[in-house]
Design an enzyme around this catalytic site. Structure first.
Site, PDB file in Angstrom:
ATOM      1  N   CYS A  32     -33.902 -37.754 -16.568  1.00 26.81           N
ATOM      2  CA  CYS A  32     -32.765 -36.820 -16.627  1.00 26.81           C
ATOM      3  C   CYS A  32     -31.782 -37.240 -17.720  1.00 26.81           C
ATOM      4  O   CYS A  32     -31.075 -38.242 -17.566  1.00 26.81           O
ATOM      5  CB  CYS A  32     -32.090 -36.778 -15.257  1.00 26.81           C
ATOM      6  N   CYS A  74     -28.165 -37.552 -16.680  1.00 30.51           N
ATOM      7  CA  CYS A  74     -27.992 -38.762 -15.859  1.00 30.51           C
ATOM      8  C   CYS A  74     -27.802 -39.990 -16.746  1.00 30.51           C
ATOM      9  O   CYS A  74     -26.934 -40.831 -16.494  1.00 30.51           O
ATOM     10  CB  CYS A  74     -29.208 -38.990 -14.966  1.00 30.51           C
TER      11      CYS A  74
END
Length: 145
Positions: free
Chosen positions: A70, A73
């Site tokens: 991600c 993230c």
């Protein structure tokens, strides 16, 4: 958390410590390993430690659910760490959902990154999406009142 004592799980040895609430600002150490209980930085949780930290900590605990694939993230990781440095009396932790799916499953994480705030084992708030450190800190401050 009762008025006299609160429970804190040591981020180093995972022992649950009972700390007088008045001593939280005095940088308490673990009764077993003598390491700091409140580190001012996020610690990684795994399948075994996630449940214990979430369920046993009486202090505000912010868990960042993230994944290695991600990009938002990864971009938020240093921001989360910076917010943790600003709020040393709050426990900041991370759960890598692609590595520890079973640790994240009980919390119905649907998007990443998602920060979930817990107190005394209960979810009190959640915030999805990558945020800068100032906004993370503002969100956490709003939960402390």
């Amino acid at each position: 958390m009762n008025e006299q004592n609160c429970h804190l799980v040591c981020p180093h040895c995972q022992v649950t410590n009972r700390v007088p609430a008045a001593r939280l600002s005095a940088a308490p150490n673990c009764g077993k390993c003598s390491q700091p209980l409140l580190t001012g930085s996020p610690h990684e949780l795994n399948a075994q430690t996630a449940s214990k930290v979430i369920q046993k900590n009486d202090v505000l605990t912010i868990v960042d659910f993230w994944a290695s694939w991600c990009q938002p993230c990864i971009m938020m990781a240093p921001q989360f760490k910076a917010a943790a440095n600003q709020l040393p009396q709050v426990v900041f932790a991370k759960v890598q959902t692609d590595k520890y799916e079973q640790a994240a499953a009980p919390y119905n994480i649907r998007s990443l990154p998602t920060m979930v705030a817990f107190r005394g084992g209960k979810e009190i708030a959640r915030q999805s999406g990558a945020l800068p450190s100032q906004q993370i800190a503002q969100w956490v401050h709003s939960l402390q009142t």
